[in-house]
Design an enzyme around this catalytic site. Structure first.
Site, PDB file in Angstrom:
ATOM      1  N   SER A 332     -11.552   6.077  -0.394  1.00  0.00           N
ATOM      2  CA  SER A 332     -10.494   5.493   0.405  1.00  0.00           C
ATOM      3  C   SER A 332      -9.952   6.059   1.696  1.00  0.00           C
ATOM      4  O   SER A 332     -10.394   7.461   1.999  1.00  0.00           O
ATOM      5  CB  SER A 332      -8.916   5.642  -0.742  1.00  0.00           C
ATOM      6  N   ASP A 333      -9.438   4.960   2.533  1.00  0.00           N
ATOM      7  CA  ASP A 333      -8.270   6.479   3.655  1.00  0.00           C
ATOM      8  C   ASP A 333      -7.766   6.455   3.878  1.00  0.00           C
ATOM      9  O   ASP A 333      -6.864   6.339   2.351  1.00  0.00           O
ATOM     10  CB  ASP A 333      -8.853   4.729   4.614  1.00  0.00           C
ATOM     11  N   LYS A 334      -7.246   7.065   4.992  1.00  0.00           N
ATOM     12  CA  LYS A 334      -5.623   7.745   4.331  1.00  0.00           C
ATOM     13  C   LYS A 334      -4.627   7.365   4.967  1.00  0.00           C
ATOM     14  O   LYS A 334      -4.074   6.432   4.337  1.00  0.00           O
ATOM     15  CB  LYS A 334      -5.817   9.255   5.012  1.00  0.00           C
ATOM     16  N   THR A 337      -2.911   3.622   3.447  1.00  0.00           N
ATOM     17  CA  THR A 337      -3.174   3.664   2.342  1.00  0.00           C
ATOM     18  C   THR A 337      -2.848   5.108   1.802  1.00  0.00           C
ATOM     19  O   THR A 337      -2.051   4.100   0.446  1.00  0.00           O
ATOM     20  CB  THR A 337      -4.709   3.546   2.447  1.00  0.00           C
ATOM     21  N   ILE A 521     -11.531   9.104   2.159  1.00  0.00           N
ATOM     22  CA  ILE A 521     -12.569   9.035   3.565  1.00  0.00           C
ATOM     23  C   ILE A 521     -11.923   8.271   4.974  1.00  0.00           C
ATOM     24  O   ILE A 521     -11.502   7.564   5.304  1.00  0.00           O
ATOM     25  CB  ILE A 521     -13.919   8.517   3.689  1.00  0.00           C
TER      26      ILE A 521
END
Length: 587
Positions: A332-334, A337, A521
């Site tokens: 997952s992105d930060k 999200t 990530i």
């Protein structure tokens, strides 16, 4: 001519001085000759980003018939026709067609989305040709072209800056950073990550402010954006569900063929009529084939896609739904999200680090009357700070720019004219000579600057964004300019945060209970990523940066990838490497 894979050019373009790069690209600051540009257009035609056209829908439709079960059904329909059983043949072919059309619709929609993505970068740009500035389409830009850039310009290819003034580029599409990156004429280290190539420009990004002259080094598929687009257009890997259905189809095919040949051989051995034995075997093959299985699978997956759409989840490929059942790692992105993706005012602090209504009021004055560069920080102040500004009137403004990194507003108060300035902390400290204590008294700045810097660094470690705020009594002065940003009094700090989604910690805990590990990530700074991961209940110390990845071999990454929860400061081209390592590690 410079080439990406030419072993002679071992030094990357961002680590090459501009004059040397001009020689390597066989061009000049006045641009290419028109004839040379045409020759290069033909040479680099194959590198252009072009969405698949006519063959794409046909390919998507034909790909629906790759399953062994579908092939068995087609064979069964042919046998039914051979046996003059047209009704059964029609039913089987109808089932096959319905199943294929459901899958085709999903994949064709995904192909159209990719084409829409590529159309976003079809722009025109100003380029120097034969010493004259002309406007040409993106498709005609070639390596060696010298381009002019101004606020709002889109970057037509990867390259470096030749001349610049106050140049800031929005690179969010590549780096994930919300705020524009400053670019200038320089030579960057060869190992510098994408987000720190301060002399480089990238296709698909755009100019926020300033102007520049740059030389294009790579176009189309050779650019960073192009490589990402090319990856999106590749055929998606086979899912676990598709692999399982395919293996089941092969098993069914083997069993059917074995029984058909065995029964046919037995009947022939028992001296039964050959034609009758063959027809009996074919009828048995039709009877053993699960005609409704493909349709049942497609209908169930379509129903699942519909239910997920009701939860605001778009499914591009039906078979991907089943992947959720076999998933054990979620990447997952930060920003947007795990977090809400919007800036909010976290606190307005005085010099003692305590909440201050005075600091908040002055910040509200500054943000309310600001009309220049629109940014999420001022939006947060305007929406969250509701103050009574009656008795105050705006007189003048010095807009924010990325060189000063400050914004000043002159307001008329009931007693005087007040200059209120906010901006990056370091830039604010350079224009302040005094600091205001909570009781209203002031002290020389030298006694407080180090404490302010320490407070600023502590807030950064918490993943917070911080601005400094200062004011100055201007007496009866009716207008201001940049020179008036001096001899100011430092008021305090404005602290902003991109909050973690309220239910994110609970969601991650639920995933963990289901046996799914989360990997963050992100291209954000390691301190910000570490803080967010800690907030959502993850081990923030199990962190790896993009710089670490560049120094790590694939084998070393394979050994560590399962033990890392957070990958920070990651470049776009490093994400695939991480995901591949996770797959090779058994995920």
């Amino acid at each position: 001519m410079i080439e990406r894979n030419n072993p002679v050019n071992e030094r990357p373009y961002w680590a090459t001085p501009a004059d040397e790069l001009l020689v390597r690209l066989e061009t000049s600051p006045d641009g290419l000759r028109a004839e040379e540009a045409q020759q290069r257009q033909a040479r680099y035609a194959s590198a252009r980003l072009k969405p698949h056209q006519d063959i794409r829908p046909l390919f998507a439709l034909l790909s629906q018939f790759r399953s062994p079960i579908i092939l068995i059904l087609v064979f069964a329909a042919m046998v039914s026709l051979f046996l003059a059983d047209r009704a059964d043949a029609l039913i089987i072919l109808t089932i096959i067609l319905i199943s294929a059309l459901l899958g085709f619709w999903q994949e064709h929609s995904a192909a159209k989305a990719v084409a829409a993505l590529l159309s976003l970068v079809r722009v025109k740009t100003e380029v120097w040709r034969d010493g004259q500035l002309i406007e040409v389409p993106l498709e005609e830009i070639v390596p060696g072209d010298v381009i002019n850039l101004a606020a709002g310009s889109s970057i037509p290819g990867d390259g470096i800056v030749l001349e610049s003034k106050d140049l800031f580029i929005d690179e969010a599409t590549l780096t994930g950073e919300t705020y524009p990156a400053e670019k200038s004429v320089s030579v960057v280290a060869a190992e510098a990550p994408l987000s720190r190539r301060t002399n480089s420009l990238f296709m698909g990004t755009h100019v926020v402010s300033g102007h520049a002259k740059a030389i294009v080094v790579h176009v189309g598929k050779d650019t960073e954006f192009g490589r990402i687009a090319a990856h999106v257009m590749l055929r998606p890997p086979e899912t676990e569900f598709e692999r399982g259905v395919r293996r089941f189809g092969y098993l069914l095919l083997e069993v059917t063929l074995l029984l058909v040949f065995a029964i046919f051989a037995i009947n022939v051995y028992l001296h039964r009529p050959v034609i009758d034995s063959f027809l009996f075997s074919m009828a048995l093959a039709v009877g053993l084939t699960p005609q409704l299985l493909p349709a049942i699978i497609s209908v169930n997956l379509s129903h699942g896609a519909k239910r997920m759409a009701q939860q605001k989840v778009i499914v591009k490929r039906l078979a991907s739904i089943e992947n959720f059942g076999s998933m054990n790692v979620l990447c997952s992105d930060k920003t947007g999200t795990l977090t809400e993706g919007t800036m909010r005012l976290h606190a307005a602090l005085n010099l003692e680090g305590l909440p201050s209504e005075r600091v908040l009021f002055h910040a509200s004055l500054n943000a309310t009357y600001e009309t220049g560069f629109i940014n999420p920080l001022d939006e947060a102040l305007r929406t969250q700070c509701v103050a009574d500004l009656s008795g105050y009137r705006k007189l003048d403004e010095v807009p924010y720019d990325f060189l000063r990194k400050r914004l000043s507003i002159l307001v008329a108060t009931p007693t005087t004219h007040l200059l209120i300035t906010k901006g990056a902390v370091e830039q604010m400290l350079t224009v302040c000579t005094r600091a205001e204590l909570p009781d209203g008294t002031t002290v020389p700045m030298g006694e407080r600057s180090e404490k302010i810097r320490q407070q600023f660094q502590d807030l950064n470690r918490q993943g917070l964004r911080t601005l400094g705020l200062a004011h100055r009594d201007m007496g009866e002065t009716p207008h201001i300019d940049k020179a008036h940003e001096a001899d100011m009094t430092f008021l305090g700090l404005l602290v902003f945060a991109d909050p973690v989604r309220p239910d994110m910690a609970e969601t991650i805990a639920s995933l963990r209970q289901l046996g799914v590990a989360l990997k963050i990530i992100t291209g954000d700074h390691r301190l910000v990523a570490s803080h967010v991961s800690q907030q959502v209940g993850m081990d923030h110390q199990r962190l790896l940066t993009g710089q670490d990845l560049r120094q790590m071999t694939d084998q070393a990454l394979l050994q560590r990838v399962n033990d890392i929860d957070v990958f920070a400061e990651v470049e776009p081209n490093q994400k695939d490497r991480i995901i591949l390592a996770l797959k090779r590690a058994g995920n």
